[in-house]
Design a protein around this motif. Structure first.
Motif, PDB file in Angstrom:
ATOM      1  N   ARG A 119      -8.328   4.767   5.003  1.00  0.00           N
ATOM      2  CA  ARG A 119      -7.794   5.898   5.656  1.00  0.00           C
ATOM      3  C   ARG A 119      -6.761   5.386   6.639  1.00  0.00           C
ATOM      4  O   ARG A 119      -6.991   4.437   7.269  1.00  0.00           O
ATOM      5  CB  ARG A 119      -8.917   6.636   6.510  1.00  0.00           C
ATOM      6  CG  ARG A 119      -8.508   8.116   6.654  1.00  0.00           C
ATOM      7  CD  ARG A 119      -9.411   8.934   7.194  1.00  0.00           C
ATOM      8  NE  ARG A 119      -9.031  10.102   7.384  1.00  0.00           N
ATOM      9  CZ  ARG A 119      -9.795  11.075   8.075  1.00  0.00           C
ATOM     10  NH1 ARG A 119     -10.836  10.805   8.429  1.00  0.00           N
ATOM     11  NH2 ARG A 119      -9.121  12.215   8.512  1.00  0.00           N
ATOM     12  N   ALA A 121      -3.016   3.496  -0.030  1.00  0.00           N
ATOM     13  CA  ALA A 121      -3.812   3.148  -1.334  1.00  0.00           C
ATOM     14  C   ALA A 121      -3.160   2.246  -2.223  1.00  0.00           C
ATOM     15  O   ALA A 121      -1.878   1.933  -2.062  1.00  0.00           O
ATOM     16  CB  ALA A 121      -4.050   4.289  -2.204  1.00  0.00           C
ATOM     17  N   ARG A 135       0.932  -1.156   0.135  1.00  0.00           N
ATOM     18  CA  ARG A 135       0.153  -0.007  -0.185  1.00  0.00           C
ATOM     19  C   ARG A 135       0.742   1.132  -0.107  1.00  0.00           C
ATOM     20  O   ARG A 135       1.842   1.369   0.594  1.00  0.00           O
ATOM     21  CB  ARG A 135      -0.935  -0.044   1.122  1.00  0.00           C
ATOM     22  CG  ARG A 135      -1.791  -1.107   1.039  1.00  0.00           C
ATOM     23  CD  ARG A 135      -3.211  -0.815   2.030  1.00  0.00           C
ATOM     24  NE  ARG A 135      -3.905  -1.724   1.662  1.00  0.00           N
ATOM     25  CZ  ARG A 135      -5.251  -1.296   1.548  1.00  0.00           C
ATOM     26  NH1 ARG A 135      -5.450  -0.039   1.400  1.00  0.00           N
ATOM     27  NH2 ARG A 135      -6.204  -2.156   1.128  1.00  0.00           N
ATOM     28  N   LEU A 153      -7.887  10.255  -3.743  1.00  0.00           N
ATOM     29  CA  LEU A 153      -7.979   8.741  -3.397  1.00  0.00           C
ATOM     30  C   LEU A 153      -9.618   8.257  -3.311  1.00  0.00           C
ATOM     31  O   LEU A 153      -9.904   7.351  -3.619  1.00  0.00           O
ATOM     32  CB  LEU A 153      -7.033   8.346  -2.319  1.00  0.00           C
ATOM     33  CG  LEU A 153      -5.526   8.531  -2.677  1.00  0.00           C
ATOM     34  CD1 LEU A 153      -4.885   8.011  -1.238  1.00  0.00           C
ATOM     35  CD2 LEU A 153      -5.111   7.661  -3.767  1.00  0.00           C
ATOM     36  N   LYS A 154     -10.170   9.057  -2.664  1.00  0.00           N
ATOM     37  CA  LYS A 154     -11.594   8.786  -2.374  1.00  0.00           C
ATOM     38  C   LYS A 154     -12.244   8.626  -3.706  1.00  0.00           C
ATOM     39  O   LYS A 154     -13.136   7.718  -3.906  1.00  0.00           O
ATOM     40  CB  LYS A 154     -12.177   9.882  -1.449  1.00  0.00           C
ATOM     41  CG  LYS A 154     -11.887   9.482   0.027  1.00  0.00           C
ATOM     42  CD  LYS A 154     -12.460  10.708   0.988  1.00  0.00           C
ATOM     43  CE  LYS A 154     -11.880  10.767   2.103  1.00  0.00           C
ATOM     44  NZ  LYS A 154     -12.426  11.726   3.084  1.00  0.00           N
ATOM     45  N   THR A 182      -0.187   8.215   1.615  1.00  0.00           N
ATOM     46  CA  THR A 182      -0.868   9.420   1.097  1.00  0.00           C
ATOM     47  C   THR A 182       0.386  10.439   1.052  1.00  0.00           C
ATOM     48  O   THR A 182       0.429  11.123  -0.117  1.00  0.00           O
ATOM     49  CB  THR A 182      -1.862  10.056   1.995  1.00  0.00           C
ATOM     50  OG1 THR A 182      -2.967   9.060   2.423  1.00  0.00           O
ATOM     51  CG2 THR A 182      -2.603  11.370   1.551  1.00  0.00           C
ATOM     52  N   TYR A 229      -8.567   1.896  -1.179  1.00  0.00           N
ATOM     53  CA  TYR A 229      -8.094   2.982  -0.264  1.00  0.00           C
ATOM     54  C   TYR A 229      -8.707   2.900   1.292  1.00  0.00           C
ATOM     55  O   TYR A 229      -9.935   2.795   1.359  1.00  0.00           O
ATOM     56  CB  TYR A 229      -8.367   4.436  -0.899  1.00  0.00           C
ATOM     57  CG  TYR A 229      -8.208   5.571   0.004  1.00  0.00           C
ATOM     58  CD1 TYR A 229      -6.820   5.659   0.634  1.00  0.00           C
ATOM     59  CD2 TYR A 229      -9.148   6.459   0.611  1.00  0.00           C
ATOM     60  CE1 TYR A 229      -6.500   6.834   1.487  1.00  0.00           C
ATOM     61  CE2 TYR A 229      -8.900   7.544   1.367  1.00  0.00           C
ATOM     62  CZ  TYR A 229      -7.356   7.563   1.945  1.00  0.00           C
ATOM     63  OH  TYR A 229      -7.311   8.640   2.803  1.00  0.00           O
ATOM     64  N   VAL A 265      -9.052   2.223  -7.302  1.00  0.00           N
ATOM     65  CA  VAL A 265      -8.134   2.265  -6.169  1.00  0.00           C
ATOM     66  C   VAL A 265      -8.703   1.824  -5.181  1.00  0.00           C
ATOM     67  O   VAL A 265      -9.774   1.811  -4.916  1.00  0.00           O
ATOM     68  CB  VAL A 265      -7.573   3.863  -5.600  1.00  0.00           C
ATOM     69  CG1 VAL A 265      -7.083   3.938  -4.596  1.00  0.00           C
ATOM     70  CG2 VAL A 265      -6.462   4.064  -6.956  1.00  0.00           C
ATOM     71  N   THR A 287      -5.667  12.880  -0.411  1.00  0.00           N
ATOM     72  CA  THR A 287      -6.786  12.094   0.416  1.00  0.00           C
ATOM     73  C   THR A 287      -8.105  12.423  -0.699  1.00  0.00           C
ATOM     74  O   THR A 287      -8.760  11.473  -1.044  1.00  0.00           O
ATOM     75  CB  THR A 287      -7.190  12.584   1.552  1.00  0.00           C
ATOM     76  OG1 THR A 287      -5.844  12.522   2.334  1.00  0.00           O
ATOM     77  CG2 THR A 287      -8.088  11.844   2.381  1.00  0.00           C
ATOM     78  N   ALA A 294     -11.425   5.700  -5.570  1.00  0.00           N
ATOM     79  CA  ALA A 294     -11.919   4.499  -5.007  1.00  0.00           C
ATOM     80  C   ALA A 294     -13.465   4.378  -5.449  1.00  0.00           C
ATOM     81  O   ALA A 294     -13.809   3.162  -5.714  1.00  0.00           O
ATOM     82  CB  ALA A 294     -11.852   4.759  -3.501  1.00  0.00           C
TER      83      ALA A 294
END
Ligand SMILES: [Zn+2]
Length: 228
Positions: free
Chosen positions: A58, A62, A24, A45-46, A27, A56, A54, A42, A49
């Motif tokens: 928290r 990722a 992984r 990445l959301k 970030t 991801y 991806v 961040t 996802a």
């Protein structure tokens, strides 16, 4: 649709996890590579996802899904084919092509890329020696042996510069100047324990000192010593 920025994120995650596909990527590592704030990473990445490109979590970082990886590998293929085209067919030097390829890799016409690959004879390596993924996304990696790891008496041939070197035109120009180009034959004459510099004969010329800093950025294939 995947935007240009999203594509660059996928490529960055791929580059950061290329040698350990299950790893992984944090970030912070992505932020550093893309020269951007961790908060925007961040958010992105959301978004990636949600598009299932991806995986991801928290605080855990990722990784690419198979769909995300396929896009990243395709970008790498396009980038490296364009670099090959720019040097082989348009006569650019190896330190000039990376920035142009950063733009060209986002041109999305699969038929164009397949024809480009055929036109170029389906090359396996780009002008920096990096493997060009084939049509199915397979990548033929080199064994990562660095010039700096050779012992006195050993001979080798330069295969590639490390994966961040195409981004470093100064390094590439320095390597050209001293003849440390792809395919060059090198022989380590002596090694200095104190600072790990090596006295290296390049293409049979007078030996010259090569620092560890440079030697760690060149991948080589070992050849048998003279007379062996
Ligand atoms: Zn490049």
């Amino acid at each position: 649709m995947v935007s240009l920025t999203e594509e660059n994120y996928l490529k960055a995650i791929f580059a950061l996890s290329e040698r350990e596909p299950d790893a992984r990527v944090s970030t912070n590592a992505i932020a550093q590579r893309l020269n951007t704030a961790a908060a925007s990473v961040t958010d992105m990445l959301k978004r990636l996802a949600e598009k299932h490109l991806v995986a991801y979590e928290r605080y855990k970082g990722a990784s690419l899904t198979p769909a995300g990886k396929a896009i990243a590998v395709d970008l790498v293929r396009k980038h490296r084919l364009w670099e090959f085209f720019l040097t082989e067919k348009l006569g650019f030097a190896w330190d000039e092509v990376h920035e142009m390829a950063e733009d060209l890799e986002h041109v999305d016409h699969p038929e164009l890329i397949d024809r480009l690959a055929d036109f170029l004879g389906n090359p396996r390596y780009d002008p920096h020696g990096d493997p060009i993924p084939d049509r199915r996304g397979h990548i033929a990696y080199h064994n990562p042996l660095h010039l700096a790891e050779l012992a006195p008496g050993e001979r080798a041939r330069v295969l590639a510069v490390d994966q961040d070197a195409p981004d470093d035109p100064e390094l590439l120009r320095f390597l050209s100047k001293i003849g440390l180009v792809l395919g060059a034959s090198v022989e380590v004459v002596a090694a200095e324990d104190y600072d790990d510099a090596r006295l290296v004969r390049i293409e049979g010329a007078e030996p010259r000192a090569i620092s560890d800093k440079v030697g760690m950025r060149l991948l080589v294939r070992r050849e048998s010593p003279k007379g062996a």
